[in-house]
Design an enzyme around this catalytic site. Structure first.
Site, PDB file in Angstrom:
ATOM      1  N   GLY A  80       0.800  -1.229   0.000  1.00  0.00           N
ATOM      2  CA  GLY A  80       0.000   0.000   0.000  1.00  0.00           C
ATOM      3  C   GLY A  80       0.823   1.264   0.000  1.00  0.00           C
ATOM      4  N   GLY A 116      12.396  -0.268   6.803  1.00  0.00           N
ATOM      5  CA  GLY A 116      13.502  -0.667   5.935  1.00  0.00           C
ATOM      6  C   GLY A 116      13.683   0.377   4.838  1.00  0.00           C
ATOM      7  N   ASP A 142      16.830  -8.228   6.770  1.00  0.00           N
ATOM      8  CA  ASP A 142      17.713  -8.380   5.605  1.00  0.00           C
ATOM      9  C   ASP A 142      19.048  -7.648   5.787  1.00  0.00           C
ATOM     10  OD1 ASP A 142      15.394  -9.543   4.644  1.00  0.00           O
ATOM     11  OD2 ASP A 142      14.825  -7.826   3.430  1.00  0.00           O
ATOM     12  N   GLY A 185      16.101 -12.666   3.174  1.00  0.00           N
ATOM     13  CA  GLY A 185      17.165 -11.671   2.996  1.00  0.00           C
ATOM     14  C   GLY A 185      16.994 -10.806   1.764  1.00  0.00           C
TER      15      GLY A 185
HETATM   16  O1  F6P Z   1      12.184  -7.674   3.979  1.00  0.00           O
HETATM   17  C1  F6P Z   1      11.938  -8.611   4.968  1.00  0.00           C
HETATM   18  C2  F6P Z   1      11.416  -9.901   4.405  1.00  0.00           C
HETATM   19  O2  F6P Z   1      11.236 -10.795   5.477  1.00  0.00           O
HETATM   20  C3  F6P Z   1      12.263 -10.512   3.304  1.00  0.00           C
HETATM   21  O3  F6P Z   1      13.413 -11.163   3.808  1.00  0.00           O
HETATM   22  C4  F6P Z   1      11.259 -11.409   2.641  1.00  0.00           C
HETATM   23  O4  F6P Z   1      11.595 -11.665   1.291  1.00  0.00           O
HETATM   24  C5  F6P Z   1       9.985 -10.602   2.720  1.00  0.00           C
HETATM   25  O5  F6P Z   1      10.150  -9.692   3.786  1.00  0.00           O
HETATM   26  C6  F6P Z   1       8.750 -11.433   2.986  1.00  0.00           C
HETATM   27  O6  F6P Z   1       7.640 -10.594   2.935  1.00  0.00           O
HETATM   28  P1  F6P Z   1       6.167 -11.035   3.355  1.00  0.00           P
HETATM   29  O7  F6P Z   1       6.051 -10.836   4.841  1.00  0.00           O
HETATM   30  O8  F6P Z   1       5.293 -10.111   2.600  1.00  0.00           O
HETATM   31  O9  F6P Z   1       6.003 -12.473   2.996  1.00  0.00           O
END
Ligand code: F6P
Length: 378
Positions: A80, A116, A142, A185
């Site tokens: 969003g 982030g 990450d 990551g």
């Molecule tokens: O940026 C943090 C992170 O955990 C990444 O390491 C991963 O690819 C992504 O977020 C996963 O996102 P979601 O919570 O939307 O599955």
């Protein structure tokens, strides 16, 4: 600005351990040191799309036991983007001004955003457009926010991945298997290389170093031939297939979710080496649970430093960790790029020195299977 202030705080992007410790530190310092009021904004900028805004007053007594709690008590979202907000009818809409107007309706003197690189870039843009006194705190498992050596949540994620590897050694050895562990990551291999070294992995594959599948399979066979009956492989989620494809699920509105490289490698390794192979995808376990002591310290130091920046009226900055000290930089500098593993850096050198296969070249001083074949030795 008056000396008595009212400040807002929000968490944005994927959650991680240590967010509540940072909220606690901000609240403690703002209230006890400066006598300010702290307002928590819920579900990141989404809370500012509500009418009235979705907020909660934070007090020292309320947040005191938040130090160890996982997740974020304020809620968050990693979807969003307010500048291109996904609407129910499938279209996108710029809702940034709504958020800015609702922010100003709260009468806040400044805003602290914990996020982030993606979230910080959005908040920085909102702050510029809406004349918001903004300070950023970096968080992400990450560890890819540039300029800062550490971000909140990374150390806890490495601890979790390392503990998983510690456990997998035993089951892998008992069954004489190749065990592949896929870690998160995004485009950076920080979790993989850190946990791989700390957890005694034999192979570590990261997006920053191209691998040769044959090299990896030869390494596994060489281990078996020299009496090591199991192999632990750590692979970062953004590592590509042999043809250079990133494995990901395409979602609505152009978003994508990485995942699948562990199983891809397992199938290839099993076929090429004949080894029994299993995959563990650590997934969101890496984001959850009690923050490690170092993440609690980092979050506390960042929270206090962010409040001090507001007191000094230094805005549009992000707090950083550099050589054991908290400092700060203009946010524009922090969001210019993202931090990846240095292929010539200490951790990669350490991994090579430990005989960990990074998939790119045979270990020096050793003749691998391919070379032995070429030399008629195999
Ligand atoms: O940026 C943090 C992170 O955990 C990444 O390491 C991963 O690819 C992504 O977020 C996963 O996102 P979601 O919570 O939307 O599955």
């Amino acid at each position: 600005m008056t000396s008595s202030k009212k400040i807002g705080i929000l968490t944005s992007g994927g959650d991680c351990s240590g967010l509540n410790a940072a909220i606690r530190a901000v609240t403690h310092c703002a209230e006890s040191v400066y006598g300010w009021e702290v307002i928590g904004i819920c579900r990141a900028t989404r809370g500012l799309l509500n009418q009235p805004p979705d907020v909660m007053k934070l007090t020292t007594s309320q947040v005191d036991n938040w130090l160890t709690m996982g997740g974020t008590m304020l809620g968050t979202t990693n979807k969003g983007n307010p500048f291109s907000f996904p609407m129910e009818d499938g279209t996108r809409c710029d809702r940034s001004q709504e958020i800015i107007d609702n922010y100003h309706s709260l009468g806040l003197d400044a805003l602290i955003g914990i996020g982030g690189d993606g979230s910080l870039a959005i908040l920085h843009k909102l702050a510029k457009q809406g004349n918001i006194n903004f300070v950023g705190i970096p968080k992400t498992i990450d560890n890819d926010v540039s300029v800062t050596e550490k971000s909140i949540g990374f150390e806890s994620a490495v601890n979790i991945a390392t503990e998983a590897l510690d456990r997998l050694h035993f089951t892998a050895a008992s069954h004489e298997r190749v065990m592949i562990v896929e870690v998160m990551g995004r485009d950076a291999g920080h979790i993989a290389i850190n946990a791989g070294i700390a957890g005694g992995a034999h192979v570590v594959l990261i997006p920053e170093i191209d691998y040769d599948l044959k090299m990896v399979c030869d390494f596994i066979c060489d281990r078996q031939n020299s009496g090591n009956n199991y192999t632990l492989v750590v692979v970062s989620e953004a590592v590509c297939t042999e043809s250079g494809q990133t494995l990901q699920k395409e979602l609505q509105f152009g978003e994508c979710r990485l995942g699948g490289i562990g199983q891809y490698l397992a199938d290839k390794v099993a076929a090429k080496t004949g080894s029994e192979t299993r995959v563990t995808v650590l997934g969101h376990i890496q984001r959850g649970g009690t923050a490690s002591p170092l993440d609690r310290l980092l979050a506390s130091a960042f929270g206090v430093a962010a409040v001090n920046l507001i007191a000094e009226e230094k805005f549009d900055r992000m707090v950083t960790w550099e050589q054991g000290q908290v400092s700060s930089v203009p946010i524009s500098e922090a969001i210019k790029t993202y931090r990846t593993v240095n292929p010539e850096g200490t951790l990669v050198k350490t991994a090579r020195g430990l005989g960990i296969c990074l998939g790119d070249r045979p270990l020096s001083g050793k003749v691998n299977r391919l070379e032995r074949q070429l030399q008629g030795m195999a």
